[in-house]
Design a protein around this motif. Structure first.
Motif, PDB file in Angstrom:
ATOM      1  N   LEU A   1       0.871  -1.185   0.000  1.00 40.35           N
ATOM      2  CA  LEU A   1       0.000   0.000   0.000  1.00 40.35           C
ATOM      3  C   LEU A   1       0.901   1.226   0.000  1.00 40.35           C
ATOM      4  N   HIS A   2       1.166   1.777  -1.176  1.00 38.27           N
ATOM      5  CA  HIS A   2       2.115   2.876  -1.324  1.00 38.27           C
ATOM      6  C   HIS A   2       1.387   4.222  -1.435  1.00 38.27           C
ATOM      7  N   PHE A   3       2.095   5.268  -1.066  1.00 40.80           N
ATOM      8  CA  PHE A   3       1.535   6.618  -1.146  1.00 40.80           C
ATOM      9  C   PHE A   3       2.664   7.637  -1.078  1.00 40.80           C
ATOM     10  N   HIS A   4       2.340   8.867  -1.497  1.00 40.98           N
ATOM     11  CA  HIS A   4       3.231  10.011  -1.316  1.00 40.98           C
ATOM     12  C   HIS A   4       2.925  10.632   0.045  1.00 40.98           C
ATOM     13  N   PRO A   5       3.880  10.730   0.943  1.00 41.38           N
ATOM     14  CA  PRO A   5       3.579  11.306   2.271  1.00 41.38           C
ATOM     15  C   PRO A   5       3.294  12.798   2.186  1.00 41.38           C
ATOM     16  N   LEU A   6       2.444  13.256   3.076  1.00 45.18           N
ATOM     17  CA  LEU A   6       2.082  14.661   3.156  1.00 45.18           C
ATOM     18  C   LEU A   6       3.202  15.438   3.845  1.00 45.18           C
ATOM     19  N   ILE A   7       3.617  16.527   3.215  1.00 44.40           N
ATOM     20  CA  ILE A   7       4.678  17.359   3.804  1.00 44.40           C
ATOM     21  C   ILE A   7       4.062  18.425   4.708  1.00 44.40           C
ATOM     22  N   GLU A   8       3.181  19.211   4.154  1.00 48.27           N
ATOM     23  CA  GLU A   8       2.595  20.297   4.926  1.00 48.27           C
ATOM     24  C   GLU A   8       1.323  20.756   4.235  1.00 48.27           C
ATOM     25  N   SER A   9       0.562  21.575   4.924  1.00 48.44           N
ATOM     26  CA  SER A   9      -0.625  22.205   4.354  1.00 48.44           C
ATOM     27  C   SER A   9      -0.367  23.697   4.246  1.00 48.44           C
ATOM     28  N   VAL A  10      -0.475  24.204   3.042  1.00 54.32           N
ATOM     29  CA  VAL A  10      -0.175  25.607   2.779  1.00 54.32           C
ATOM     30  C   VAL A  10      -1.468  26.322   2.430  1.00 54.32           C
ATOM     31  N   ALA A  11      -1.792  27.381   3.144  1.00 57.37           N
ATOM     32  CA  ALA A  11      -3.007  28.141   2.880  1.00 57.37           C
ATOM     33  C   ALA A  11      -2.792  29.078   1.703  1.00 57.37           C
ATOM     34  N   GLU A  12      -3.732  29.088   0.782  1.00 59.83           N
ATOM     35  CA  GLU A  12      -3.636  29.956  -0.365  1.00 59.83           C
ATOM     36  C   GLU A  12      -3.963  31.392   0.050  1.00 59.83           C
ATOM     37  N   VAL A  13      -3.358  32.320  -0.648  1.00 63.48           N
ATOM     38  CA  VAL A  13      -3.587  33.725  -0.328  1.00 63.48           C
ATOM     39  C   VAL A  13      -5.000  34.140  -0.697  1.00 63.48           C
ATOM     40  N   ALA A  14      -5.441  33.672  -1.893  1.00 70.56           N
ATOM     41  CA  ALA A  14      -6.762  34.074  -2.357  1.00 70.56           C
ATOM     42  C   ALA A  14      -7.876  33.421  -1.541  1.00 70.56           C
ATOM     43  N   ALA A  15      -7.654  32.227  -1.089  1.00 66.03           N
ATOM     44  CA  ALA A  15      -8.688  31.500  -0.333  1.00 66.03           C
ATOM     45  C   ALA A  15      -8.052  30.864   0.884  1.00 66.03           C
ATOM     46  N   PRO A  16      -7.791  31.630   1.936  1.00 64.14           N
ATOM     47  CA  PRO A  16      -7.117  31.082   3.118  1.00 64.14           C
ATOM     48  C   PRO A  16      -7.932  30.026   3.831  1.00 64.14           C
ATOM     49  N   GLU A  17      -9.250  30.006   3.602  1.00 63.64           N
ATOM     50  CA  GLU A  17     -10.049  28.993   4.278  1.00 63.64           C
ATOM     51  C   GLU A  17      -9.931  27.635   3.610  1.00 63.64           C
ATOM     52  N   GLU A  18      -9.269  27.540   2.449  1.00 58.92           N
ATOM     53  CA  GLU A  18      -9.098  26.273   1.736  1.00 58.92           C
ATOM     54  C   GLU A  18      -7.609  25.957   1.596  1.00 58.92           C
ATOM     55  N   PRO A  19      -6.997  25.351   2.581  1.00 59.87           N
ATOM     56  CA  PRO A  19      -5.571  25.032   2.494  1.00 59.87           C
ATOM     57  C   PRO A  19      -5.304  23.965   1.443  1.00 59.87           C
ATOM     58  N   THR A  20      -4.157  24.079   0.820  1.00 62.36           N
ATOM     59  CA  THR A  20      -3.734  23.088  -0.166  1.00 62.36           C
ATOM     60  C   THR A  20      -2.692  22.176   0.456  1.00 62.36           C
ATOM     61  N   SER A  21      -2.692  20.923   0.045  1.00 61.68           N
ATOM     62  CA  SER A  21      -1.781  19.927   0.599  1.00 61.68           C
ATOM     63  C   SER A  21      -0.576  19.781  -0.312  1.00 61.68           C
ATOM     64  N   THR A  22       0.588  19.701   0.303  1.00 55.98           N
ATOM     65  CA  THR A  22       1.827  19.504  -0.433  1.00 55.98           C
ATOM     66  C   THR A  22       2.348  18.112  -0.127  1.00 55.98           C
ATOM     67  N   TYR A  23       2.590  17.340  -1.177  1.00 56.24           N
ATOM     68  CA  TYR A  23       3.020  15.961  -1.014  1.00 56.24           C
ATOM     69  C   TYR A  23       4.464  15.804  -1.469  1.00 56.24           C
ATOM     70  N   SER A  24       5.146  14.918  -0.797  1.00 59.15           N
ATOM     71  CA  SER A  24       6.534  14.624  -1.147  1.00 59.15           C
ATOM     72  C   SER A  24       6.573  13.773  -2.413  1.00 59.15           C
ATOM     73  N   THR A  25       7.663  13.880  -3.139  1.00 61.31           N
ATOM     74  CA  THR A  25       7.857  13.020  -4.309  1.00 61.31           C
ATOM     75  C   THR A  25       8.306  11.620  -3.908  1.00 61.31           C
ATOM     76  N   GLN A  26       8.662  11.437  -2.650  1.00 61.81           N
ATOM     77  CA  GLN A  26       9.067  10.129  -2.160  1.00 61.81           C
ATOM     78  C   GLN A  26       7.865   9.197  -2.087  1.00 61.81           C
ATOM     79  N   ILE A  27       8.094   7.927  -2.394  1.00 61.85           N
ATOM     80  CA  ILE A  27       7.046   6.911  -2.320  1.00 61.85           C
ATOM     81  C   ILE A  27       7.381   5.972  -1.168  1.00 61.85           C
ATOM     82  N   ILE A  28       6.476   5.872  -0.206  1.00 62.55           N
ATOM     83  CA  ILE A  28       6.651   4.966   0.919  1.00 62.55           C
ATOM     84  C   ILE A  28       5.395   4.103   1.040  1.00 62.55           C
ATOM     85  N   SER A  29       5.459   3.112   1.885  1.00 58.68           N
ATOM     86  CA  SER A  29       4.335   2.203   2.084  1.00 58.68           C
ATOM     87  C   SER A  29       3.798   2.350   3.500  1.00 58.68           C
TER      88      SER A  29
END
Length: 472
Positions: free
Chosen positions: A63-91
């Motif tokens: 069961l592989h996935f890209h781990p979540l690095i952080e959640s970054v809030a957009e300037v235009a829509a701070p109430e909708e944070p965007t998720s940043t994922y690592s390029t690393q693949i782990i299980s």
């Protein structure tokens, strides 16, 4: 973010095929009866429990996935944070064993050690340098006095035993309660029947085996939280982590190769024996020619061609994990191509006999289509050969991976496998003192899986062999 590698998809496909075959076998007595006999064998049940532990670890590592690095809030829509994922693949297994994966030392350390295995210059408080064995960064680092290691190991081992016994007792009570409801008898009567071995299925053996595996796992988990219980390798990686990660590789080699070779072996073997004539001649020529080519040379040539392709098309692979996964899949395909001929010969010989039986001759005389005759009369009567061959070949394929990786034509060097562990350990056997724990760890894990597979194969062979069933 989930990631589905090619081998992951094939593993899930194989699980679906297994579930489908189980449902099919449950509705047909000629298949349900032998499997019922396997389920009533104490040796078979104990081996199956051990294999299921390995399979569980292998599925977690699939069961592989890209781990979540952080959640970054957009300037235009701070109430909708965007998720940043690592390029690393782990299980999921990597996430579960993150402590072992991240606690990396400088170089070799022996099992349960608190100091490095090799001497290095150590700076003294007065600024001088002496050569000695420096303390490990993680192994036993919680001990103020390394001489207390024995007491700490004993206490942690007892804690693991208590946790294991508690979990085992909970599972045992739950199972006995469910069986008591099924058998419609009091709880204490069901418990007594199980522990006296009076049940048809060997539930006592199953519970004892599960208990031993749980105790071993939880004691090892308590020790591994603070020590490298199987030591570290040359670059300081935990050997226990490498051994657990290698389980998926061994299972993939043993199972996906079956998925590759099974259709060709069954279809061509039955066709050669049933139709005979030119069809038989062509199929015999095909597998005789393939058998004349040395398997190791064919595998080496295929792996080298794949290496050239991946080097010339490096932009098609986003990570080393995908490259290693493609090489693993390619190795399964090559092993499947070189290993289907044995089963094909067996099925051809059995089909030659079955096509002369009265019920097959009667069906053909009545004008029944060949495909229907094969599906209704030939295939069900050769399934026992297919089952016996597949279970027996599993352990051989697991060992084949270790041998091929030892000669550098197996899985990718960046992928954890018992063969790669043995290949790396052989270079350290000439050291003085010898670094032995990597070789021993790979041997123990591989030996346990192969032994359980061989024991299960013996039980399956005895259950599915019509001659043995006739004698019994």
């Amino acid at each position: 973010m989930p990631v589905i590698l090619i081998t992951d998809a094939l593993i899930f496909l194989l699980i679906l095929v297994g579930v489908g075959f189980g449902l099919y076998a449950a509705r047909h007595e000629h298949l349900r009866g032998p499997w019922r006999q396997v389920g009533r064998s104490p040796v078979g049940v104990a081996a199956l429990v051990v294999i299921l532990f390995y399979v569980g670890i292998g599925l977690l590592d699939s069961l592989h996935f890209h781990p979540l690095i952080e959640s970054v809030a957009e300037v235009a829509a701070p109430e909708e944070p965007t998720s940043t994922y690592s390029t690393q693949i782990i299980s999921v297994l990597d996430l579960w064993l993150s402590g072992l994966r991240e606690r990396q030392e400088k170089t070799f350390s022996a099992p349960f050690a608190t100091h490095l295995f090799v001497k290095e210059p150590i700076e003294q408080p007065d600024g001088g340098l002496i050569r000695g064995y420096p303390r490990l960064e993680h192994g036993g680092a919680h001990l103020a006095d390394p001489s207390q290691r024995g007491v700490d190991l004993l206490l942690r081992g007892l804690l693991g035993l208590v946790k294991g016994l508690t979990l085992w007792a909970a599972l045992m009570v739950t199972l006995i309660a469910l069986l008591a409801l099924r058998w419609r008898q009091p709880f204490h009567d069901s418990a007594g029947a199980i522990w006296r071995g009076e049940t048809k299925a060997p539930w006592r053996v199953a519970l004892i085996t599960v208990g031993l595996m749980l105790l071993l796992s939880l004691v090892a988990a308590e020790w591994a939280a603070k020590y490298h219980i199987l030591g570290t390798d040359k670059v300081g990686e935990d050997v226990l982590y490498q051994s657990l990660k290698s389980i998926r590789t061994g299972l993939v080699i043993g199972t996906l190769t079956t998925l590759v070779m099974l259709p060709a072996a069954v279809i061509l073997g039955i066709m050669a024996g049933y139709f005979g004539g030119r069809t038989d001649d062509v199929i015999q020529y095909l597998y005789t020619t393939l058998n004349s080519i040395p398997g190791v040379l064919l595998i080496a040539a295929a792996i080298l061609m794949l290496q050239v392709y991946m080097t010339n098309h490096a932009d098609q692979f986003q990570s080393l994990v995908e490259r290693a996964d493609l090489r693993l899949l390619f190795l399964c395909i090559i092993l499947g191509i070189t290993s289907w001929t044995g089963l094909c010969r067996l099925l051809r010989g059995e089909s030659l006999k079955l096509r002369e039986t009265d019920y097959v001759l009667a069906a053909r005389a009545l004008g029944v289509r060949h495909s229907r005759v094969i599906a209704r009369h030939i295939l069900p009567n050769v399934l026992h050969i297919v089952m016996i061959t597949l279970v027996l070949d599993f352990s051989g394929l697991v060992l084949a991976e270790a041998v091929l990786s030892y000669v550098n034509i197996g899985v990718d060097p960046t992928m954890n496998s018992w063969g790669n562990m043995i290949n790396s350990a052989r270079l350290e056997l000439a050291r003085d003192p010898v670094v032995w724990w990597s070789l021993l760890a790979a041997f123990v894990f591989m030996f346990s899986l192969v032994l359980a597979a061989n024991l299960l194969a013996d039980v399956v062979r005895d259950a599915f062999d019509p001659r043995l069933r006739a004698v019994s």
